[in-house]
Scaffold this motif. Structure first.
Motif, PDB file in Angstrom:
ATOM      1  N   ARG A   1       1.343   4.209   9.703  1.00  0.00           N
ATOM      2  CA  ARG A   1       1.957   3.179   8.851  1.00  0.00           C
ATOM      3  C   ARG A   1       3.367   2.870   9.316  1.00  0.00           C
ATOM      4  O   ARG A   1       4.216   3.753   9.437  1.00  0.00           O
ATOM      5  CB  ARG A   1       1.967   3.631   7.399  1.00  0.00           C
ATOM      6  CG  ARG A   1       0.585   3.660   6.771  1.00  0.00           C
ATOM      7  CD  ARG A   1       0.647   3.653   5.251  1.00  0.00           C
ATOM      8  NE  ARG A   1      -0.709   3.477   4.729  1.00  0.00           N
ATOM      9  CZ  ARG A   1      -1.560   4.480   4.493  1.00  0.00           C
ATOM     10  NH1 ARG A   1      -1.193   5.716   4.742  1.00  0.00           N
ATOM     11  NH2 ARG A   1      -2.764   4.225   4.023  1.00  0.00           N
TER      12      ARG A   1
ATOM     13  N   GLY B   1      -0.633   8.132  -5.620  1.00  0.00           N
ATOM     14  CA  GLY B   1      -1.361   9.097  -4.803  1.00  0.00           C
ATOM     15  C   GLY B   1      -2.652   8.551  -4.246  1.00  0.00           C
ATOM     16  O   GLY B   1      -3.451   9.294  -3.660  1.00  0.00           O
ATOM     17  N   ARG B   2      -2.874   7.247  -4.411  1.00  0.00           N
ATOM     18  CA  ARG B   2      -4.038   6.641  -3.742  1.00  0.00           C
ATOM     19  C   ARG B   2      -3.745   5.175  -3.412  1.00  0.00           C
ATOM     20  O   ARG B   2      -2.773   4.603  -3.893  1.00  0.00           O
ATOM     21  CB  ARG B   2      -5.296   6.764  -4.585  1.00  0.00           C
ATOM     22  CG  ARG B   2      -5.400   5.792  -5.721  1.00  0.00           C
ATOM     23  CD  ARG B   2      -6.851   5.363  -5.952  1.00  0.00           C
ATOM     24  NE  ARG B   2      -7.629   6.306  -6.710  1.00  0.00           N
ATOM     25  CZ  ARG B   2      -8.951   6.465  -6.535  1.00  0.00           C
ATOM     26  NH1 ARG B   2      -9.591   5.753  -5.645  1.00  0.00           N
ATOM     27  NH2 ARG B   2      -9.630   7.310  -7.289  1.00  0.00           N
ATOM     28  N   VAL B   3      -4.606   4.582  -2.592  1.00  0.00           N
ATOM     29  CA  VAL B   3      -4.449   3.188  -2.199  1.00  0.00           C
ATOM     30  C   VAL B   3      -5.544   2.367  -2.881  1.00  0.00           C
ATOM     31  O   VAL B   3      -6.678   2.814  -2.985  1.00  0.00           O
ATOM     32  CB  VAL B   3      -4.536   3.062  -0.658  1.00  0.00           C
ATOM     33  CG1 VAL B   3      -4.647   1.622  -0.227  1.00  0.00           C
ATOM     34  CG2 VAL B   3      -3.311   3.716  -0.005  1.00  0.00           C
ATOM     35  N   PHE B   4      -5.189   1.200  -3.375  1.00  0.00           N
ATOM     36  CA  PHE B   4      -6.166   0.292  -3.984  1.00  0.00           C
ATOM     37  C   PHE B   4      -5.672  -1.132  -3.783  1.00  0.00           C
ATOM     38  O   PHE B   4      -4.528  -1.349  -3.373  1.00  0.00           O
ATOM     39  CB  PHE B   4      -6.343   0.619  -5.479  1.00  0.00           C
ATOM     40  CG  PHE B   4      -5.051   0.620  -6.246  1.00  0.00           C
ATOM     41  CD1 PHE B   4      -4.554  -0.549  -6.824  1.00  0.00           C
ATOM     42  CD2 PHE B   4      -4.307   1.785  -6.373  1.00  0.00           C
ATOM     43  CE1 PHE B   4      -3.350  -0.540  -7.514  1.00  0.00           C
ATOM     44  CE2 PHE B   4      -3.099   1.790  -7.058  1.00  0.00           C
ATOM     45  CZ  PHE B   4      -2.625   0.631  -7.629  1.00  0.00           C
ATOM     46  N   THR B   5      -6.529  -2.105  -4.048  1.00  0.00           N
ATOM     47  CA  THR B   5      -6.081  -3.494  -4.009  1.00  0.00           C
ATOM     48  C   THR B   5      -5.653  -3.882  -5.419  1.00  0.00           C
ATOM     49  O   THR B   5      -6.440  -3.769  -6.359  1.00  0.00           O
ATOM     50  CB  THR B   5      -7.203  -4.418  -3.512  1.00  0.00           C
ATOM     51  OG1 THR B   5      -7.505  -4.071  -2.163  1.00  0.00           O
ATOM     52  CG2 THR B   5      -6.782  -5.873  -3.550  1.00  0.00           C
TER      53      THR B   5
ATOM     54  N   PRO C   1      -7.077  10.326   0.059  1.00  0.00           N
ATOM     55  CA  PRO C   1      -6.791   9.200  -0.851  1.00  0.00           C
ATOM     56  C   PRO C   1      -5.745   8.220  -0.304  1.00  0.00           C
ATOM     57  O   PRO C   1      -5.622   7.117  -0.824  1.00  0.00           O
ATOM     58  CB  PRO C   1      -6.297   9.883  -2.132  1.00  0.00           C
ATOM     59  CG  PRO C   1      -6.041  11.310  -1.789  1.00  0.00           C
ATOM     60  CD  PRO C   1      -6.837  11.636  -0.579  1.00  0.00           C
TER      61      PRO C   1
ATOM     62  N   PRO D   1     -11.302   0.226  -1.472  1.00  0.00           N
ATOM     63  CA  PRO D   1     -10.272  -0.642  -2.048  1.00  0.00           C
ATOM     64  C   PRO D   1     -10.298  -2.057  -1.475  1.00  0.00           C
ATOM     65  O   PRO D   1      -9.556  -2.909  -1.937  1.00  0.00           O
ATOM     66  CB  PRO D   1      -8.957   0.037  -1.647  1.00  0.00           C
ATOM     67  CG  PRO D   1      -9.296   1.263  -0.916  1.00  0.00           C
ATOM     68  CD  PRO D   1     -10.738   1.261  -0.589  1.00  0.00           C
TER      69      PRO D   1
ATOM     70  N   ASN E   1       0.814  -1.220   0.000  1.00  0.00           N
ATOM     71  CA  ASN E   1       0.000   0.000   0.000  1.00  0.00           C
ATOM     72  C   ASN E   1       0.846   1.268   0.000  1.00  0.00           C
ATOM     73  O   ASN E   1       0.561   2.214  -0.730  1.00  0.00           O
ATOM     74  CB  ASN E   1      -0.924   0.031   1.228  1.00  0.00           C
ATOM     75  CG  ASN E   1      -2.169  -0.820   1.028  1.00  0.00           C
ATOM     76  OD1 ASN E   1      -2.434  -1.309  -0.070  1.00  0.00           O
ATOM     77  ND2 ASN E   1      -2.936  -0.999   2.085  1.00  0.00           N
TER      78      ASN E   1
ATOM     79  N   TYR F   1       0.754   3.976  -2.957  1.00  0.00           N
ATOM     80  CA  TYR F   1       0.400   5.370  -2.678  1.00  0.00           C
ATOM     81  C   TYR F   1       1.505   6.311  -3.194  1.00  0.00           C
ATOM     82  O   TYR F   1       1.225   7.349  -3.779  1.00  0.00           O
ATOM     83  CB  TYR F   1       0.168   5.558  -1.180  1.00  0.00           C
ATOM     84  CG  TYR F   1      -0.072   6.999  -0.781  1.00  0.00           C
ATOM     85  CD1 TYR F   1      -1.215   7.663  -1.194  1.00  0.00           C
ATOM     86  CD2 TYR F   1       0.847   7.696  -0.005  1.00  0.00           C
ATOM     87  CE1 TYR F   1      -1.427   8.996  -0.852  1.00  0.00           C
ATOM     88  CE2 TYR F   1       0.640   9.017   0.349  1.00  0.00           C
ATOM     89  CZ  TYR F   1      -0.498   9.658  -0.081  1.00  0.00           C
ATOM     90  OH  TYR F   1      -0.708  10.968   0.253  1.00  0.00           O
TER      91      TYR F   1
END
Lengths: 400, 400
Positions: free
Chosen positions: A193, A51-55, B229, B217, A43, A47
């Protein structure tokens, strides 16, 4: 930095130039490491790149188009977006363009996941991309600096309100909860984090009196017994009293890029604290002054540790430096998307300070019978000067 | 459950009989899997075996003494405690007693860590112990049940106070922050343990109105755009208004063992909500009633999913079941030390309900224009009955 509704379906939320520059820096490092392609699954690294979090995964070949293999959320749009349900479908997309060698984040990705990806990329030599990604992320660009500055500004403001959050008769955890609330209302995301998933901590630490000398399970600068053996770190319910110090080291993640900051508070006049407590606190401030001068591109990180230890010895405070019953193995660390980035300021660190490094320095002392003292501030290393991202009064701050 | 000062240096904080019984259940599973020894490195699994978290490993041979290889905190005492600085020292302790086969948590331990441990146990066949540990932990004993009951009781109490925490003109995130504070003051530890480190969430979700339909996500039952985000999940700053629902699904970790609970709130009389919203909420309650009857040892977990989906179809609500724009792939999950334990209630689950399972059921619906409805409760499966660990009013609760 809320996702604006018009951007909700946009995969890459970074400015195009920023995103491209980050990919190019990564590619330069890949070239040096002989890595034909890189598959990013973490993650924090996703990012960094988008600039974003996704799976899903980001596939970065040495040349050619970056491909974003996405599982969730649905409906993201952008160049190179490919929806997949499972990693095996990556092979279908790449077809004959399979790389000869592939970098994976071996220091953080689970063994089973790596074995599965090895089968997907069956012809490729697998290399460890973790060190390379850490190196690239250690140098912050202007876009990151802007977010770091915003986090720092908000963290400094919340800390300035702490004396008003304290009420007589409070315990450490009660004060911490009020600081958590004030931080959240100011926009703190809460997420803390930490690279690797073995260190656990909730929203930071408030340590009062001798609780700071309780050893923690982690290599944290200060310990604390915690409220429960399932999370044995931090505040333990100690009643805040005259003559003890209260160390506040709370979450500074307001933007996705966090700053790290510690200040010391006390009940009643500072003069009531034992002389050694005040002396150790002054020593911490002196160490900051000296170490900031050394935050120059090209300096060995370990030299900062050595200088700090030397000063602590000089002032006869070595026994209490970086902990008393249990000592921390570092006195500073890079910070950004995660709390434990490069460079590491530790005796055997091989890191070299570089322009763009963001370093939290935390020379601290534990004085038995009184508590923890010393400040932590986050510094940004410019080519020719150092910027304090958490500028705030450094002396011990009385609650009243 | 604070560590008492007289226990501070004790490694194993569980009752002896509890600890031994857990080790014996693990050994029975190891025997079945042909595993001569097991090395546990994950915090959740270490807490399961000892009742506390530390940095190090637990070595469980099929027979003989359990050995605790500890790095931090210092000074822990107990049978089988060995302090080590690095895993290579494990080999020195074991000497000639190296196992023929070794179980490691391959689904969660980093690839580099496993490769390093493979060298330490160079003669041993490496097996994946993750499925086995998940199976053993899915069955909660009386000691775990006691902690689950305590978490449930506190979570129910905090939820009962939510109507008084709401103030007119609040946004979702402002309400969430007040619930966070109330939870923390009641003893919530905050830590939200999720197996695997790719899912991120801070202290739970408060979702108002259409924000619940924003895809996340993760494979969460409900989404939410989030405040940033870098953490695109949950509350997004939506102003809470008449005619929308507010779903509260907050952290229930008060003891190291967490419960999971969702309730729905609204501004003004429930009668003002659209008919379909109230119908879908009733449907969720009906699904709970029917599924609880099926929480009997021996039932296939997927049968629960099928029955729930059947009911949603029957009532013409299938389009909104478990999400609208993006649907979740499950409607229930085991819960305990982590939020995503076994059994999984999903269409292709191969889990079988067993006595001692603790299952959170969350049949939910997203009604566009209004928001999310449906409740979540945590149930403990006894051999001959089901115990609701989060008993609380199930209807939609008006704030005033």
């Amino acid at each position: 930095m809320k996702i604006k509704s018009q951007d909700y379906n946009k995969l890459v939320l970074l400015d195009n130039a920023v995103s491209q520059e980050r990919v190019e820096r990564l590619r330069a490092a890949m070239q040096d490491a002989g890595m034909a392609a890189l598959l990013v699954t973490d993650n924090a690294n996703k990012y960094f790149l988008t600039g974003r979090v996704f799976t899903g995964q980001v596939y970065v070949p040495l040349s050619g188009e970056v491909i974003y293999f996405i599982r969730r959320p649905l409906k993201l749009e952008g160049d190179g977006v490919v929806y997949v349900h499972k990693p095996e479908q990556i092979a279908e997309t790449l077809g004959l363009n399979m790389p000869q060698s592939l970098g994976l984040e071996l220091d953080i990705t689970a063994y089973s996941t790596v074995e599965r990806l090895k089968k997907v990329f069956s012809g490729a030599e697998i290399k460890n991309a973790s060190p390379l990604l850490r190196q690239v992320r250690a140098v912050k660009d202007d876009a990151a600096l802007e977010l770091l500055r915003m986090s720092g500004k908000k963290q400094v403001y919340v800390y300035s309100r702490i004396p008003r959050l304290y009420k007589e008769g409070m315990s450490d955890i009660e004060l911490q909860i009020e600081i958590e609330r004030a931080s959240r209302l100011e926009g703190c995301l809460g997420q803390f984090r930490i690279s690797g998933d073995s260190m656990e901590l909730y929203m930071g630490n408030v340590l009062a009196g001798d609780n700071s000398d309780n050893p923690s399970p982690y290599d944290f600068a200060m310990g604390g017994a915690g409220m429960d053996p399932s999370l044995p770190v931090g505040a333990d319910g100690t009643l805040i009293k005259n003559g003890m110090t209260v160390m506040v080291d709370m979450n500074g993640d307001y933007t996705g890029y966090m700053t790290d900051m510690t200040r010391i508070y006390c009940v009643g006049p500072v003069e009531n604290l034992p002389g050694q407590v005040r002396k150790a606190h002054e020593c911490s401030i002196r160490i900051h002054r000296e170490l900031v001068k050394m935050l120059v591109p090209g300096t060995e990180a370990k030299a900062l540790w050595q200088r700090a230890e030397e000063i602590a010895r000089e002032e006869g405070l070595h026994e209490y430096f970086m902990g008393h019953r249990q000592k921390a193995g570092f006195l500073g660390h890079g910070v950004g998307i995660e709390i434990n980035e490069l460079p590491v300021i530790a005796p055997r660190s091989r890191d070299i300070i570089a322009a763009g490094n963001t370093v939290a320095l935390e020379p601290k002392f534990v004085i038995p019978g009184a508590g923890a003292v010393g400040i932590e501030s986050t510094y940004f290393v410019h080519p020719d000067h150092v910027e304090n991202l958490t500028p705030a009064p450094e002396a011990i701050i009385p609650f009243d």
